[in-house]
Design an enzyme around this catalytic site. Structure first.
Site, PDB file in Angstrom:
ATOM      1  N   HIS A  26       0.849  -1.189   0.007  1.00 63.33           N
ATOM      2  CA  HIS A  26      -0.061   0.033  -0.198  1.00 63.33           C
ATOM      3  C   HIS A  26       0.988   1.243   0.032  1.00 63.33           C
ATOM      4  O   HIS A  26       0.608   2.144  -0.598  1.00 63.33           O
ATOM      5  CB  HIS A  26      -0.903   0.042   1.340  1.00 63.33           C
ATOM      6  CG  HIS A  26      -1.675  -0.741   1.213  1.00 63.33           C
ATOM      7  ND1 HIS A  26      -2.088  -1.700   2.490  1.00 63.33           N
ATOM      8  CD2 HIS A  26      -2.797  -1.422   0.632  1.00 63.33           C
ATOM      9  CE1 HIS A  26      -3.029  -2.454   2.390  1.00 63.33           C
ATOM     10  NE2 HIS A  26      -3.648  -2.300   0.956  1.00 63.33           N
ATOM     11  N   LYS A  50     -18.091  -7.410   8.299  1.00 64.70           N
ATOM     12  CA  LYS A  50     -16.776  -8.115   8.136  1.00 64.70           C
ATOM     13  C   LYS A  50     -15.830  -8.045   9.341  1.00 64.70           C
ATOM     14  O   LYS A  50     -15.545  -6.930  10.116  1.00 64.70           O
ATOM     15  CB  LYS A  50     -15.762  -7.310   7.036  1.00 64.70           C
ATOM     16  CG  LYS A  50     -14.885  -8.307   6.142  1.00 64.70           C
ATOM     17  CD  LYS A  50     -14.398  -7.689   4.992  1.00 64.70           C
ATOM     18  CE  LYS A  50     -13.129  -8.188   4.612  1.00 64.70           C
ATOM     19  NZ  LYS A  50     -12.572  -7.449   3.383  1.00 64.70           N
ATOM     20  N   ARG A 100      -1.417  -6.889  -8.319  1.00 69.41           N
ATOM     21  CA  ARG A 100      -0.310  -7.556  -8.218  1.00 69.41           C
ATOM     22  C   ARG A 100      -0.037  -8.847  -9.324  1.00 69.41           C
ATOM     23  O   ARG A 100       0.734  -8.615 -10.161  1.00 69.41           O
ATOM     24  CB  ARG A 100      -0.345  -8.353  -6.854  1.00 69.41           C
ATOM     25  CG  ARG A 100      -0.270  -7.492  -5.672  1.00 69.41           C
ATOM     26  CD  ARG A 100      -1.107  -7.843  -4.361  1.00 69.41           C
ATOM     27  NE  ARG A 100      -2.461  -8.020  -4.632  1.00 69.41           N
ATOM     28  CZ  ARG A 100      -3.037  -8.344  -3.629  1.00 69.41           C
ATOM     29  NH1 ARG A 100      -2.610  -8.529  -2.458  1.00 69.41           N
ATOM     30  NH2 ARG A 100      -4.361  -8.680  -3.784  1.00 69.41           N
ATOM     31  N   SER A 138      -3.056  -7.804   2.680  1.00 73.53           N
ATOM     32  CA  SER A 138      -3.179  -7.640   4.028  1.00 73.53           C
ATOM     33  C   SER A 138      -3.727  -9.180   4.666  1.00 73.53           C
ATOM     34  O   SER A 138      -3.197  -9.283   5.888  1.00 73.53           O
ATOM     35  CB  SER A 138      -4.323  -6.547   3.994  1.00 73.53           C
ATOM     36  OG  SER A 138      -4.078  -5.304   3.685  1.00 73.53           O
TER      37      SER A 138
HETATM   38  O1  PNS Z   1      -8.717  -3.600  -0.205  1.00 76.49           O
HETATM   39  P1  PNS Z   1      -9.971  -4.392  -0.513  1.00 76.49           P
HETATM   40  O2  PNS Z   1     -10.731  -4.783   0.516  1.00 76.49           O
HETATM   41  O3  PNS Z   1      -9.766  -5.059  -1.596  1.00 76.49           O
HETATM   42  O4  PNS Z   1     -11.059  -2.819  -1.300  1.00 76.49           O
HETATM   43  C1  PNS Z   1     -12.303  -3.098  -1.795  1.00 76.49           C
HETATM   44  C2  PNS Z   1     -12.983  -1.784  -1.799  1.00 76.49           C
HETATM   45  C3  PNS Z   1     -13.038  -1.085  -0.634  1.00 76.49           C
HETATM   46  C4  PNS Z   1     -12.109  -0.908  -2.981  1.00 76.49           C
HETATM   47  C5  PNS Z   1     -14.510  -2.206  -2.419  1.00 76.49           C
HETATM   48  O5  PNS Z   1     -14.998  -3.259  -1.625  1.00 76.49           O
HETATM   49  C6  PNS Z   1     -15.331  -1.144  -2.503  1.00 76.49           C
HETATM   50  O6  PNS Z   1     -15.154  -0.073  -3.235  1.00 76.49           O
HETATM   51  N1  PNS Z   1     -16.379  -1.233  -1.750  1.00 76.49           N
HETATM   52  C7  PNS Z   1     -17.427  -0.078  -1.726  1.00 76.49           C
HETATM   53  C8  PNS Z   1     -18.906  -0.668  -2.149  1.00 76.49           C
HETATM   54  C9  PNS Z   1     -18.984  -0.431  -3.624  1.00 76.49           C
HETATM   55  O7  PNS Z   1     -18.911   0.944  -3.912  1.00 76.49           O
HETATM   56  N2  PNS Z   1     -19.364  -1.259  -4.281  1.00 76.49           N
HETATM   57  C10 PNS Z   1     -19.703  -1.091  -5.773  1.00 76.49           C
HETATM   58  C11 PNS Z   1     -18.238  -1.249  -6.646  1.00 76.49           C
HETATM   59  S1  PNS Z   1     -17.814  -2.867  -6.823  1.00 76.49           S
END
Ligand code: PNS
Length: 172
Positions: A26, A50, A100, A138
């Site tokens: 990150h 979660k 990645r 993570s």
């Molecule tokens: O680091 P992560 O856990 O892979 O991040 C995921 C994240 C936070 C980017 C994603 O879950 C997110 O944007 N959640 C918000 C809900 C949302 O907007 N969903 C619609 C688009 S998929």
């Protein structure tokens, strides 16, 4: 081709994620984003269902401490609900994600396309993770720490200390 009017605040980019916890991967994405954009908004997803290792406020504090050297160019916020609504709220139309391996692609493309479908002004930019960070996530770092492994090479030192304290707490 007519150029689209620049949205105010468009020199900032949002880097969304769970950051549970922040890793060296990150930090690399944050640094590289700051070589392109004036400001990065770290958006921590507040996902009450979660089960996470750190609370949102603990994650905020760790990220603030680890990004202090960038001063006001790094803003740390949490959000719940749709990311595109958060983007509108903070007046940024750029989402940054790190890629990645090719296995990240399907999920990331699905999210980017859904976000675009919900808000046509949004753009998702992908930065390829540095080779030495390409296997860090993570969740894998958490798993290794909970099993007693040394994660000091993969996370900043404050995060390492905080993770070790959490692991000790859990074992009590
Ligand atoms: O680091 P992560 O856990 O892979 O991040 C995921 C994240 C936070 C980017 C994603 O879950 C997110 O944007 N959640 C918000 C809900 C949302 O907007 N969903 C619609 C688009 S998929």
């Amino acid at each position: 081709m007519a150029s689209k009017k620049k949205q105010s605040g468009s020199q900032s980019a949002i880097f969304p994620g769970s950051f549970d916890p922040l890793t060296n991967g990150h930090l690399d994405i944050i640094e590289r984003t700051l070589s392109i954009f004036d400001k990065i908004i770290l958006a921590i997803l507040n996902h009450p269902e979660k089960r996470s290792l750190f609370s949102v406020s603990e994650r905020e504090a760790l990220i603030r401490a680890e990004t202090k050297r960038f001063g006001r160019r790094v803003v740390v916020k949490s959000f719940s609900g749709l990311l595109v609504d958060f983007a509108k709220e903070v007046r940024s139309n750029v989402i940054i994600r790190g890629l990645r391996a090719i296995s990240d692609y399907d999920y990331e493309a699905q999210m980017a396309l859904m976000n675009k479908g919900l808000y046509s002004d949004i753009e998702t930019l992908f930065l390829i993770a540095r080779e030495d960070n390409s296997y860090i996530s993570s969740s894998i770092v958490k798993q290794v720490a909970l099993l007693g492994g040394d994660i000091s090479k993969f996370v900043p030192s404050e995060v390492n200390r905080a993770v070790r304290a959490k692991v000790r707490e859990r074992k009590r």
